[in-house]
Design a protein around this motif. Structure first.
Motif, PDB file in Angstrom:
ATOM      1  N   LYS A 173     -43.275  -9.930 -18.979  1.00  0.00           N
ATOM      2  CA  LYS A 173     -44.574  -9.302 -19.239  1.00  0.00           C
ATOM      3  C   LYS A 173     -44.416  -7.826 -19.607  1.00  0.00           C
ATOM      4  O   LYS A 173     -45.330  -7.219 -20.181  1.00  0.00           O
ATOM      5  N   ASN A 174     -43.261  -7.241 -19.298  1.00  0.00           N
ATOM      6  CA  ASN A 174     -42.988  -5.841 -19.619  1.00  0.00           C
ATOM      7  C   ASN A 174     -42.306  -5.667 -20.967  1.00  0.00           C
ATOM      8  O   ASN A 174     -41.952  -4.547 -21.344  1.00  0.00           O
ATOM      9  N   TYR A 175     -42.117  -6.752 -21.693  1.00  0.00           N
ATOM     10  CA  TYR A 175     -41.474  -6.665 -23.007  1.00  0.00           C
ATOM     11  C   TYR A 175     -42.308  -5.818 -23.964  1.00  0.00           C
ATOM     12  O   TYR A 175     -43.539  -5.837 -23.931  1.00  0.00           O
ATOM     13  N   SER A 176     -41.617  -5.089 -24.827  1.00  0.00           N
ATOM     14  CA  SER A 176     -42.256  -4.351 -25.915  1.00  0.00           C
ATOM     15  C   SER A 176     -42.104  -5.180 -27.191  1.00  0.00           C
ATOM     16  O   SER A 176     -40.996  -5.399 -27.671  1.00  0.00           O
ATOM     17  N   LEU A 177     -43.222  -5.666 -27.729  1.00  0.00           N
ATOM     18  CA  LEU A 177     -43.194  -6.565 -28.879  1.00  0.00           C
ATOM     19  C   LEU A 177     -43.817  -5.887 -30.095  1.00  0.00           C
ATOM     20  O   LEU A 177     -44.927  -5.381 -30.036  1.00  0.00           O
TER      21      LEU A 177
ATOM     22  N   ASN B  79     -47.783 -18.017 -36.109  1.00  0.00           N
ATOM     23  CA  ASN B  79     -47.541 -19.056 -35.101  1.00  0.00           C
ATOM     24  C   ASN B  79     -46.428 -18.655 -34.145  1.00  0.00           C
ATOM     25  O   ASN B  79     -46.509 -18.917 -32.941  1.00  0.00           O
ATOM     26  N   LEU B  80     -45.383 -18.024 -34.682  1.00  0.00           N
ATOM     27  CA  LEU B  80     -44.297 -17.579 -33.818  1.00  0.00           C
ATOM     28  C   LEU B  80     -44.767 -16.470 -32.886  1.00  0.00           C
ATOM     29  O   LEU B  80     -44.417 -16.446 -31.703  1.00  0.00           O
ATOM     30  N   LEU B  81     -45.587 -15.549 -33.404  1.00  0.00           N
ATOM     31  CA  LEU B  81     -46.127 -14.467 -32.579  1.00  0.00           C
ATOM     32  C   LEU B  81     -46.941 -15.024 -31.426  1.00  0.00           C
ATOM     33  O   LEU B  81     -46.754 -14.631 -30.261  1.00  0.00           O
ATOM     34  N   LEU B  82     -47.837 -15.947 -31.717  1.00  0.00           N
ATOM     35  CA  LEU B  82     -48.669 -16.532 -30.666  1.00  0.00           C
ATOM     36  C   LEU B  82     -47.829 -17.302 -29.661  1.00  0.00           C
ATOM     37  O   LEU B  82     -48.115 -17.315 -28.460  1.00  0.00           O
ATOM     38  N   SER B  83     -46.758 -17.934 -30.149  1.00  0.00           N
ATOM     39  CA  SER B  83     -45.857 -18.668 -29.261  1.00  0.00           C
ATOM     40  C   SER B  83     -45.140 -17.724 -28.303  1.00  0.00           C
ATOM     41  O   SER B  83     -45.052 -17.986 -27.096  1.00  0.00           O
ATOM     42  N   LEU B  84     -44.641 -16.588 -28.820  1.00  0.00           N
ATOM     43  CA  LEU B  84     -43.933 -15.631 -27.970  1.00  0.00           C
ATOM     44  C   LEU B  84     -44.870 -15.010 -26.938  1.00  0.00           C
ATOM     45  O   LEU B  84     -44.488 -14.804 -25.785  1.00  0.00           O
ATOM     46  N   LEU B  85     -46.094 -14.707 -27.349  1.00  0.00           N
ATOM     47  CA  LEU B  85     -47.054 -14.142 -26.403  1.00  0.00           C
ATOM     48  C   LEU B  85     -47.371 -15.135 -25.288  1.00  0.00           C
ATOM     49  O   LEU B  85     -47.528 -14.759 -24.125  1.00  0.00           O
ATOM     50  N   ASP B  86     -47.464 -16.388 -25.652  1.00  0.00           N
ATOM     51  CA  ASP B  86     -47.743 -17.432 -24.667  1.00  0.00           C
ATOM     52  C   ASP B  86     -46.574 -17.619 -23.707  1.00  0.00           C
ATOM     53  O   ASP B  86     -46.767 -17.778 -22.498  1.00  0.00           O
ATOM     54  N   ILE B  87     -45.370 -17.554 -24.227  1.00  0.00           N
ATOM     55  CA  ILE B  87     -44.178 -17.765 -23.394  1.00  0.00           C
ATOM     56  C   ILE B  87     -43.901 -16.565 -22.500  1.00  0.00           C
ATOM     57  O   ILE B  87     -43.659 -16.711 -21.295  1.00  0.00           O
ATOM     58  N   PHE B  88     -43.939 -15.353 -23.087  1.00  0.00           N
ATOM     59  CA  PHE B  88     -43.529 -14.160 -22.356  1.00  0.00           C
ATOM     60  C   PHE B  88     -44.663 -13.485 -21.591  1.00  0.00           C
ATOM     61  O   PHE B  88     -44.422 -12.633 -20.747  1.00  0.00           O
ATOM     62  N   LYS B  89     -45.917 -13.833 -21.913  1.00  0.00           N
ATOM     63  CA  LYS B  89     -47.087 -13.251 -21.234  1.00  0.00           C
ATOM     64  C   LYS B  89     -47.119 -11.729 -21.358  1.00  0.00           C
ATOM     65  O   LYS B  89     -47.561 -11.012 -20.457  1.00  0.00           O
ATOM     66  N   CYS B  90     -46.655 -11.212 -22.484  1.00  0.00           N
ATOM     67  CA  CYS B  90     -46.631  -9.771 -22.696  1.00  0.00           C
ATOM     68  C   CYS B  90     -47.725  -9.365 -23.679  1.00  0.00           C
ATOM     69  O   CYS B  90     -48.388 -10.211 -24.289  1.00  0.00           O
ATOM     70  N   GLY B  91     -47.933  -8.066 -23.848  1.00  0.00           N
ATOM     71  CA  GLY B  91     -48.856  -7.567 -24.838  1.00  0.00           C
ATOM     72  C   GLY B  91     -48.115  -7.227 -26.118  1.00  0.00           C
ATOM     73  O   GLY B  91     -46.919  -7.506 -26.255  1.00  0.00           O
ATOM     74  N   ILE B  92     -48.818  -6.602 -27.049  1.00  0.00           N
ATOM     75  CA  ILE B  92     -48.218  -6.199 -28.316  1.00  0.00           C
ATOM     76  C   ILE B  92     -48.188  -4.678 -28.369  1.00  0.00           C
ATOM     77  O   ILE B  92     -49.220  -4.020 -28.232  1.00  0.00           O
ATOM     78  N   TYR B  93     -46.997  -4.118 -28.560  1.00  0.00           N
ATOM     79  CA  TYR B  93     -46.906  -2.662 -28.667  1.00  0.00           C
ATOM     80  C   TYR B  93     -47.358  -2.191 -30.046  1.00  0.00           C
ATOM     81  O   TYR B  93     -48.078  -1.217 -30.176  1.00  0.00           O
ATOM     82  N   HIS B  94     -46.930  -2.913 -31.091  1.00  0.00           N
ATOM     83  CA  HIS B  94     -47.293  -2.496 -32.450  1.00  0.00           C
ATOM     84  C   HIS B  94     -47.486  -3.723 -33.330  1.00  0.00           C
ATOM     85  O   HIS B  94     -46.666  -4.643 -33.316  1.00  0.00           O
ATOM     86  N   LEU B  95     -48.563  -3.710 -34.113  1.00  0.00           N
ATOM     87  CA  LEU B  95     -48.868  -4.817 -35.013  1.00  0.00           C
ATOM     88  C   LEU B  95     -49.216  -4.267 -36.384  1.00  0.00           C
ATOM     89  O   LEU B  95     -50.031  -3.351 -36.504  1.00  0.00           O
ATOM     90  N   GLU B  96     -48.593  -4.827 -37.434  1.00  0.00           N
ATOM     91  CA  GLU B  96     -48.913  -4.447 -38.812  1.00  0.00           C
ATOM     92  C   GLU B  96     -49.192  -5.691 -39.624  1.00  0.00           C
ATOM     93  O   GLU B  96     -48.348  -6.582 -39.707  1.00  0.00           O
ATOM     94  N   THR B  97     -50.375  -5.738 -40.228  1.00  0.00           N
ATOM     95  CA  THR B  97     -50.677  -6.831 -41.141  1.00  0.00           C
ATOM     96  C   THR B  97     -50.339  -6.389 -42.571  1.00  0.00           C
ATOM     97  O   THR B  97     -49.902  -5.261 -42.799  1.00  0.00           O
ATOM     98  N   GLU B  98     -50.567  -7.275 -43.535  1.00  0.00           N
ATOM     99  CA  GLU B  98     -50.160  -7.004 -44.916  1.00  0.00           C
ATOM    100  C   GLU B  98     -51.353  -6.755 -45.824  1.00  0.00           C
ATOM    101  O   GLU B  98     -52.477  -7.173 -45.535  1.00  0.00           O
TER     102      GLU B  98
END
Length: 294
Positions: free
Chosen positions: A29-33, A87-106
Protein backbone atom coordinates in the motif's frame (compact mmCIF):
# COMPACT_ATOMS: atom_id res chain seq x y z
CA UNK A 1 7.24 -11.67 1.56
CA UNK A 2 9.03 -8.37 2.01
CA UNK A 3 12.04 -9.76 0.12
CA UNK A 4 9.93 -10.10 -3.02
CA UNK A 5 9.95 -7.24 -5.50
CA UNK A 6 6.77 -5.87 -7.14
CA UNK A 7 7.23 -8.03 -10.23
CA UNK A 8 7.46 -11.18 -8.13
CA UNK A 9 4.50 -10.14 -6.00
CA UNK A 10 2.47 -9.53 -9.16
CA UNK A 11 3.31 -13.04 -10.34
CA UNK A 12 2.52 -14.47 -6.91
CA UNK A 13 -0.92 -12.85 -6.92
CA UNK A 14 -1.79 -14.82 -10.04
CA UNK A 15 -1.11 -18.20 -8.41
CA UNK A 16 -4.23 -18.48 -6.25
CA UNK A 17 -6.87 -16.48 -4.39
CA UNK A 18 -4.97 -17.09 -1.17
CA UNK A 19 -1.70 -15.70 -2.56
CA UNK A 20 -3.58 -12.72 -4.01
CA UNK A 21 -4.92 -11.87 -0.53
CA UNK A 22 -1.45 -12.20 1.00
CA UNK A 23 0.29 -9.71 -1.31
CA UNK A 24 -0.73 -6.52 0.62
CA UNK A 25 0.97 -7.95 3.71
CA UNK A 26 4.25 -7.07 2.00
CA UNK A 27 3.51 -3.40 2.57
CA UNK A 28 2.45 -2.74 -1.00
CA UNK A 29 0.00 0.00 0.00
CA UNK A 30 3.06 2.26 0.38
CA UNK A 31 4.19 1.71 -3.21
CA UNK A 32 4.77 4.77 -5.39
CA UNK A 33 3.06 4.09 -8.73
CA UNK A 34 3.51 6.19 -11.87
CA UNK A 35 1.36 5.65 -14.96
CA UNK A 36 2.51 7.22 -18.22
CA UNK A 37 0.26 6.27 -21.12
CA UNK A 38 2.47 7.82 -23.81
CA UNK A 39 5.26 5.43 -22.80
CA UNK A 40 2.99 2.40 -22.30
CA UNK A 41 4.56 2.07 -18.89
CA UNK A 42 3.73 1.73 -15.22
CA UNK A 43 6.57 2.38 -12.81
CA UNK A 44 6.66 1.29 -9.18
CA UNK A 45 9.07 2.78 -6.66
CA UNK A 46 11.01 4.43 -9.52
CA UNK A 47 12.60 1.05 -10.22
CA UNK A 48 10.22 -1.63 -11.41
CA UNK A 49 8.59 -1.11 -14.80
CA UNK A 50 5.45 -2.82 -16.05
CA UNK A 51 5.29 -2.29 -19.80
CA UNK A 52 2.51 -3.43 -22.10
CA UNK A 53 3.71 -4.66 -25.47
CA UNK A 54 1.87 -6.89 -27.95
CA UNK A 55 4.71 -9.25 -28.81
CA UNK A 56 6.59 -10.34 -25.68
CA UNK A 57 5.36 -12.28 -22.67
CA UNK A 58 8.46 -12.84 -20.55
CA UNK A 59 9.99 -11.20 -17.52
CA UNK A 60 13.00 -9.17 -18.67
CA UNK A 61 15.80 -7.31 -17.00
CA UNK A 62 16.66 -3.94 -18.49
CA UNK A 63 20.36 -4.01 -19.51
CA UNK A 64 20.42 -0.24 -19.99
CA UNK A 65 19.84 0.27 -16.29
CA UNK A 66 22.52 -2.16 -15.15
CA UNK A 67 19.84 -4.64 -14.13
CA UNK A 68 18.29 -2.26 -11.61
CA UNK A 69 14.95 -2.03 -13.43
CA UNK A 70 12.80 -5.05 -14.06
CA UNK A 71 10.09 -5.16 -16.68
CA UNK A 72 7.03 -7.33 -16.87
CA UNK A 73 5.87 -7.48 -20.46
CA UNK A 74 2.13 -7.95 -20.56
CA UNK A 75 0.58 -9.41 -23.73
CA UNK A 76 -2.92 -9.00 -25.08
CA UNK A 77 -2.97 -8.42 -28.82
CA UNK A 78 -6.76 -8.20 -28.98
CA UNK A 79 -6.86 -4.85 -27.19
CA UNK A 80 -5.57 -1.40 -28.18
CA UNK A 81 -2.48 -0.14 -26.37
CA UNK A 82 -4.33 2.35 -24.14
CA UNK A 83 -6.82 -0.27 -23.00
CA UNK A 84 -4.01 -2.73 -22.25
CA UNK A 85 -2.26 -0.22 -20.01
CA UNK A 86 -5.52 0.82 -18.35
CA UNK A 87 -6.35 -2.81 -17.53
CA UNK A 88 -2.88 -3.42 -16.16
CA UNK A 89 -3.07 -0.24 -14.06
CA UNK A 90 -6.39 -1.27 -12.54
CA UNK A 91 -5.02 -4.76 -11.92
CA UNK A 92 -1.96 -3.43 -10.05
CA UNK A 93 -4.08 -1.09 -7.94
CA UNK A 94 -6.35 -3.98 -7.03
CA UNK A 95 -3.45 -6.27 -6.15
CA UNK A 96 -1.22 -3.80 -4.29
CA UNK A 97 -3.97 -1.63 -2.73
CA UNK A 98 -1.83 1.45 -3.30
CA UNK A 99 -2.62 4.91 -4.66
CA UNK A 100 -1.21 6.64 -7.73
CA UNK A 101 1.65 9.09 -7.28
CA UNK A 102 1.60 10.37 -10.87
CA UNK A 103 -0.75 9.81 -13.81
CA UNK A 104 -0.39 11.10 -17.38
CA UNK A 105 -2.95 10.52 -20.09
CA UNK A 106 -2.36 11.08 -23.82
CA UNK A 107 -3.36 13.78 -26.28
CA UNK A 108 -5.38 11.28 -28.33
CA UNK A 109 -7.36 9.97 -25.36
CA UNK A 110 -11.02 10.38 -26.23
CA UNK A 111 -13.70 11.47 -23.78
CA UNK A 112 -15.05 7.91 -23.68
CA UNK A 113 -11.60 6.45 -22.94
CA UNK A 114 -10.98 8.96 -20.15
CA UNK A 115 -14.36 8.29 -18.58
CA UNK A 116 -13.71 4.53 -18.68
CA UNK A 117 -10.29 5.04 -17.10
CA UNK A 118 -11.45 7.29 -14.27
CA UNK A 119 -14.54 5.23 -13.66
CA UNK A 120 -12.19 2.35 -12.85
CA UNK A 121 -10.18 4.65 -10.58
CA UNK A 122 -13.24 5.57 -8.49
CA UNK A 123 -12.12 6.51 -4.98
CA UNK A 124 -8.39 6.47 -5.81
CA UNK A 125 -6.08 9.23 -4.56
CA UNK A 126 -3.78 10.69 -7.23
CA UNK A 127 -0.96 12.91 -6.01
CA UNK A 128 -0.27 14.57 -9.36
CA UNK A 129 -2.13 14.17 -12.64
CA UNK A 130 -1.56 15.51 -16.14
CA UNK A 131 -4.78 15.11 -18.13
CA UNK A 132 -4.51 15.34 -21.89
CA UNK A 133 -7.20 14.43 -24.37
CA UNK A 134 -9.30 15.41 -27.36
CA UNK A 135 -12.79 16.94 -27.41
CA UNK A 136 -13.20 16.94 -23.64
CA UNK A 137 -16.50 18.47 -22.56
CA UNK A 138 -17.38 20.10 -19.27
CA UNK A 139 -19.61 17.15 -18.35
CA UNK A 140 -16.71 14.75 -18.97
CA UNK A 141 -14.43 16.83 -16.75
CA UNK A 142 -17.07 16.93 -14.05
CA UNK A 143 -17.31 13.13 -14.03
CA UNK A 144 -13.51 12.83 -14.02
CA UNK A 145 -13.17 15.23 -11.09
CA UNK A 146 -15.86 13.39 -9.19
CA UNK A 147 -14.15 10.02 -9.58
CA UNK A 148 -10.88 10.53 -7.74
CA UNK A 149 -9.14 12.82 -5.27
CA UNK A 150 -6.35 14.93 -6.76
CA UNK A 151 -3.69 16.82 -4.87
CA UNK A 152 -2.20 18.53 -7.94
CA UNK A 153 -3.76 18.66 -11.40
CA UNK A 154 -2.53 19.87 -14.79
CA UNK A 155 -4.98 20.18 -17.68
CA UNK A 156 -3.10 20.21 -20.96
CA UNK A 157 -6.09 20.37 -23.26
CA UNK A 158 -8.35 22.98 -24.84
CA UNK A 159 -11.07 23.43 -22.26
CA UNK A 160 -14.44 23.84 -23.93
CA UNK A 161 -16.27 25.15 -20.86
CA UNK A 162 -16.10 25.45 -17.09
CA UNK A 163 -18.67 25.07 -14.40
CA UNK A 164 -18.21 25.74 -10.71
CA UNK A 165 -16.55 22.44 -9.94
CA UNK A 166 -16.61 21.83 -6.22
CA UNK A 167 -13.99 19.10 -6.62
CA UNK A 168 -11.20 21.15 -8.20
CA UNK A 169 -7.92 20.18 -6.50
CA UNK A 170 -5.58 22.56 -4.69
CA UNK A 171 -3.32 23.03 -7.69
CA UNK A 172 -4.61 23.55 -11.23
CA UNK A 173 -2.42 24.23 -14.25
CA UNK A 174 -4.07 24.82 -17.63
CA UNK A 175 -1.62 24.77 -20.51
CA UNK A 176 -3.91 26.45 -23.03
CA UNK A 177 -7.56 27.18 -23.63
CA UNK A 178 -9.83 28.16 -26.47
CA UNK A 179 -11.18 31.34 -24.96
CA UNK A 180 -13.81 29.91 -22.64
CA UNK A 181 -11.85 30.55 -19.44
CA UNK A 182 -12.89 34.18 -19.79
CA UNK A 183 -15.61 35.10 -17.30
CA UNK A 184 -15.06 31.76 -15.56
CA UNK A 185 -12.15 32.34 -13.15
CA UNK A 186 -14.67 32.00 -10.33
CA UNK A 187 -14.84 28.28 -11.17
CA UNK A 188 -11.56 27.86 -9.30
CA UNK A 189 -12.62 29.11 -5.88
CA UNK A 190 -11.35 25.99 -4.12
CA UNK A 191 -7.82 26.25 -5.57
CA UNK A 192 -4.67 27.11 -3.68
CA UNK A 193 -2.53 27.50 -6.80
CA UNK A 194 -3.87 28.45 -10.24
CA UNK A 195 -1.86 28.84 -13.45
CA UNK A 196 -3.41 29.44 -16.88
CA UNK A 197 -1.10 29.82 -19.88
CA UNK A 198 -2.05 30.90 -23.41
CA UNK A 199 -5.36 32.16 -22.09
CA UNK A 200 -7.80 34.81 -23.34
CA UNK A 201 -8.29 36.57 -19.99
CA UNK A 202 -8.49 40.37 -20.36
CA UNK A 203 -8.24 43.29 -17.95
CA UNK A 204 -11.98 43.37 -17.31
CA UNK A 205 -12.12 39.71 -16.31
CA UNK A 206 -8.95 40.06 -14.23
CA UNK A 207 -10.44 42.97 -12.30
CA UNK A 208 -13.56 40.90 -11.56
CA UNK A 209 -11.32 38.12 -10.31
CA UNK A 210 -9.37 40.48 -8.00
CA UNK A 211 -12.55 42.06 -6.63
CA UNK A 212 -13.92 38.59 -5.93
CA UNK A 213 -10.71 37.73 -4.05
CA UNK A 214 -10.95 40.93 -1.99
CA UNK A 215 -14.46 39.91 -0.99
CA UNK A 216 -13.23 36.55 0.31
CA UNK A 217 -14.36 34.30 -2.52
CA UNK A 218 -10.95 32.63 -2.95
CA UNK A 219 -10.06 31.89 0.69
CA UNK A 220 -7.43 29.23 -0.11
CA UNK A 221 -5.73 30.90 -3.08
CA UNK A 222 -2.04 31.73 -2.57
CA UNK A 223 -0.69 31.95 -6.13
CA UNK A 224 -2.27 32.80 -9.48
CA UNK A 225 -0.41 33.20 -12.77
CA UNK A 226 -2.19 34.22 -15.98
CA UNK A 227 -0.47 34.53 -19.35
CA UNK A 228 -2.64 36.26 -21.94
CA UNK A 229 -2.09 38.51 -24.92
CA UNK A 230 -5.39 40.23 -24.01
CA UNK A 231 -3.93 41.77 -20.83
CA UNK A 232 -3.05 45.40 -21.61
CA UNK A 233 -0.31 47.09 -19.60
CA UNK A 234 -1.69 50.60 -20.14
CA UNK A 235 -5.16 49.70 -18.86
CA UNK A 236 -6.17 49.58 -15.19
CA UNK A 237 -5.76 46.50 -13.04
CA UNK A 238 -6.99 46.90 -9.44
CA UNK A 239 -6.95 50.66 -9.97
CA UNK A 240 -3.37 50.81 -11.28
CA UNK A 241 -2.16 51.25 -14.86
CA UNK A 242 1.12 51.56 -16.78
CA UNK A 243 2.50 48.13 -15.92
CA UNK A 244 4.96 46.76 -14.90
CA UNK A 245 4.89 48.93 -11.79
CA UNK A 246 7.66 49.54 -9.31
CA UNK A 247 6.01 51.48 -6.47
CA UNK A 248 7.02 48.87 -3.87
CA UNK A 249 10.59 50.10 -4.22
CA UNK A 250 11.68 47.36 -6.56
CA UNK A 251 11.87 44.88 -3.69
CA UNK A 252 11.96 41.29 -4.90
CA UNK A 253 9.60 38.86 -3.18
CA UNK A 254 9.57 35.10 -3.55
CA UNK A 255 6.91 32.53 -2.75
CA UNK A 256 7.07 28.74 -3.00
CA UNK A 257 3.87 26.72 -3.24
CA UNK A 258 3.88 23.00 -3.98
CA UNK A 259 6.94 22.47 -6.23
CA UNK A 260 6.68 25.90 -7.87
CA UNK A 261 8.66 29.00 -6.93
CA UNK A 262 7.58 32.45 -8.15
CA UNK A 263 9.44 35.71 -7.76
CA UNK A 264 7.94 39.15 -8.24
CA UNK A 265 9.96 42.34 -8.69
CA UNK A 266 8.17 45.50 -7.60
CA UNK A 267 4.45 45.48 -8.33
CA UNK A 268 1.54 46.79 -6.28
CA UNK A 269 -0.02 45.72 -3.01
CA UNK A 270 -3.73 44.98 -2.67
CA UNK A 271 -5.59 44.05 0.51
CA UNK A 272 -8.42 41.59 1.13
CA UNK A 273 -11.36 42.67 3.28
CA UNK A 274 -9.94 40.68 6.20
CA UNK A 275 -6.55 42.43 5.98
CA UNK A 276 -4.64 39.72 4.09
CA UNK A 277 -2.20 41.31 1.63
CA UNK A 278 -1.18 40.28 -1.88
CA UNK A 279 1.34 41.52 -4.43
CA UNK A 280 0.34 41.84 -8.09
CA UNK A 281 2.53 42.51 -11.11
CA UNK A 282 2.01 42.45 -14.86
CA UNK A 283 4.98 42.04 -17.14
CA UNK A 284 5.33 39.03 -19.45
CA UNK A 285 2.46 37.53 -17.45
CA UNK A 286 0.24 38.50 -14.53
CA UNK A 287 1.46 37.27 -11.13
CA UNK A 288 -0.62 37.30 -7.96
CA UNK A 289 1.03 36.26 -4.66
CA UNK A 290 -0.85 36.16 -1.35
CA UNK A 291 1.07 36.64 1.89
CA UNK A 292 -0.86 34.67 4.50
CA UNK A 293 1.98 34.84 7.05
CA UNK A 294 2.33 38.65 7.17
Amino acid sequence: MRILNPIELYQLSKCSKRSYKLVPLAGTKNYSLRATFSMDKLLINEKFSFITLPSLTSLLMNPDQQQTRFTWIDNNCNLDRQTRLKNLLLSLLDIFKCGIYHLETEQDHTAIQLEELFSGLQGTTIHTAVIRGADISASTLERIFGSVKYLELSLELPICDFKSFETFPSLVYIAYDNGKTRNQCTSFKSCQYLMIHNSHIDNKELNRFLESWKNGNFPRLEVAVFQSENLKKHEEIAGFSDWPRNTTGGVSKEKRTFNWTHQVQGGEEIVRNDGIKATIQLDTCFIFLVWLDL
